[in-house]
Design an enzyme around this catalytic site. Structure first.
Site, PDB file in Angstrom:
ATOM      1  N   LYS A  73       0.802  -1.233   0.000  1.00  0.00           N
ATOM      2  CA  LYS A  73       0.000   0.000   0.000  1.00  0.00           C
ATOM      3  C   LYS A  73       0.832   1.279   0.000  1.00  0.00           C
ATOM      4  CE  LYS A  73      -4.301  -0.155   2.310  1.00  0.00           C
ATOM      5  NZ  LYS A  73      -5.148  -0.349   3.510  1.00  0.00           N
ATOM      6  N   ASN A  94      -4.905   1.928  -1.964  1.00  0.00           N
ATOM      7  CA  ASN A  94      -5.504   0.589  -1.864  1.00  0.00           C
ATOM      8  C   ASN A  94      -6.292   0.206  -3.117  1.00  0.00           C
ATOM      9  OD1 ASN A  94      -7.954   1.974  -1.568  1.00  0.00           O
ATOM     10  ND2 ASN A  94      -8.739   0.504  -0.090  1.00  0.00           N
ATOM     11  N   GLY A 133      -5.558   6.204  16.787  1.00  0.00           N
ATOM     12  CA  GLY A 133      -4.882   5.434  15.762  1.00  0.00           C
ATOM     13  C   GLY A 133      -4.066   6.301  14.826  1.00  0.00           C
ATOM     14  N   ALA A 134      -2.981   5.714  14.323  1.00  0.00           N
ATOM     15  CA  ALA A 134      -2.095   6.431  13.398  1.00  0.00           C
ATOM     16  C   ALA A 134      -1.558   5.483  12.328  1.00  0.00           C
ATOM     17  CB  ALA A 134      -0.947   7.053  14.181  1.00  0.00           C
ATOM     18  N   GLY A 135      -2.155   4.297  12.234  1.00  0.00           N
ATOM     19  CA  GLY A 135      -1.720   3.330  11.229  1.00  0.00           C
ATOM     20  C   GLY A 135      -2.398   3.598   9.896  1.00  0.00           C
TER      21      GLY A 135
END
Ligand code: NAD
Length: 290
Positions: A73, A94, A133-135
């Protein structure tokens, strides 16, 4: 399937490793069959070492498009011609669409999240959201939410290897959108409580609550939630995480990650085929409830 595949059938790929477990081939092929569209969706085990050749092959074979998952990705953009604004800001792709030899990279995870909210009758535009979250998934949601008009984002993360990415996301949002984004350390639970209290919606966009962290949540107790708060968990297995269970006990409206998964696929489907995915039919056959 034998009746469906002809000399005209166009190929849509999914390139990732590992990938054999994915539910995307079933989802897209069921939707093609339902609408009588002449496409077939197949998964290919491709990692970074074979990615460039795969994209060259897609060009040579005039493949209509592909989904892209890990570990490709954040690498595949190097081999494409154009990126959507969200893909550019996320640094991730994606979905690839091949328009007469011009390959464009998109990211539909955030679009899927926003569409799932809308489908559930939740309107977060012009409002404040707190998100953990930071993914990959979190970044896509944060960027899309900011582009779509969420007014304020309070982003929390633990101080792990994703922290720098969170700092970059906050910079991108504040420089390139009208949304005000602020980053906080998830270990600062007093601030987490305060930010949730002033938010319309709270989202978990980490793997907390799914294996190997199933049954766990970083929300210390029910006092962090109030009945008017909307609580979203992008985890879809299990369908009800410990955090969603707590939110339901408080009386919050909740949503799990199944809608995001369906609608990120639907966004890609429409880019390849020009037709909307038959959403209610897909919910039925994939037994999606959120
Ligand atoms: P990632 O590996 O890119 O990001 C992981 C995130 O989890 C980071 O922010 C990291 O700091 C955080 N994290 C890790 N351990 C933690 C802990 N102990 N406490 C708090 N935070 C912790 O992963 P990703 O691809 O962004 O996926 C995250 C989750 O989202 C997964 O559960 C995945 O299944 C889910 N997801 C759902 C959809 C959907 O369509 N619903 C799509 C993509 C991902």
């Amino acid at each position: 399937m034998a009746e469906r595949i002809t000399g005209h059938t166009e190929l849509i790929g999914l390139i990732a490793y590992p990938i054999r477990h994915s539910s995307s081939p079933r989802m897209h092929n069921e939707a093609f069959a339902k609408l009588g569209l002449d496409y077939a969706y197949l998964a290919f085990e491709v990692d970074n070492s074979t990615l460039e050749d795969t994209i060259k092959g897609f060009r040579a074979m005039k493949v209509r498009g592909s989904n892209v998952s890990m570990p490709n990705k954040t690498v595949v953009h190097k081999y494409l011609d154009k990126l959507s604004p969200a893909a550019e800001l996320c640094g991730a792709v994606n979905t690839i669409v091949n328009d007469d030899g011009v390959l464009t990279g998109h990211i539909t995870d955030g679009m899927g999240y926003m569409a799932a909210l809308k489908d559930a009758g939740i309107d977060v535009i012009g409002k404040k959201m707190t998100i953990v979250g930071a993914g990959g998934a979190a970044t896509a949601i944060e960027i899309q939410a900011a582009l779509d008009g969420v007014s304020e984002l309070s982003i929390f993360n633990i101080k792990d290897s994703f922290w720098e990415r969170a700092e970059q996301t906050v910079r991108n949002i504040n420089e390139k959108t009208n949304c005000k984004a602020t980053l906080y350390d998830l270990s600062d639970l007093d601030t987490l409580k305060k930010e949730i209290e002033s938010s319309y919606l709270f989202t978990n966009a980490t793997g907390m609550g799914m294996k190997p962290l199933e049954g766990k949540t970083y929300i210390p107790d029910k006092s962090y939630f109030r009945p008017e708060l909307i609580v979203v968990d992008i985890v879809y297995s299990p369908a009800e995480t410990a955090m969603l269970k707590m939110a339901k006990e408080v009386g919050c409206k909740t949503m799990n990650g199944l809608g995001m998964m369906l609608f990120q696929g639907a966004a890609a489907f429409e880019m390849w085929t020009g037709k909307p995915m038959p959403i209610e039919y897909m919910k039925d056959i994939l037994e999606i409830k959120y």
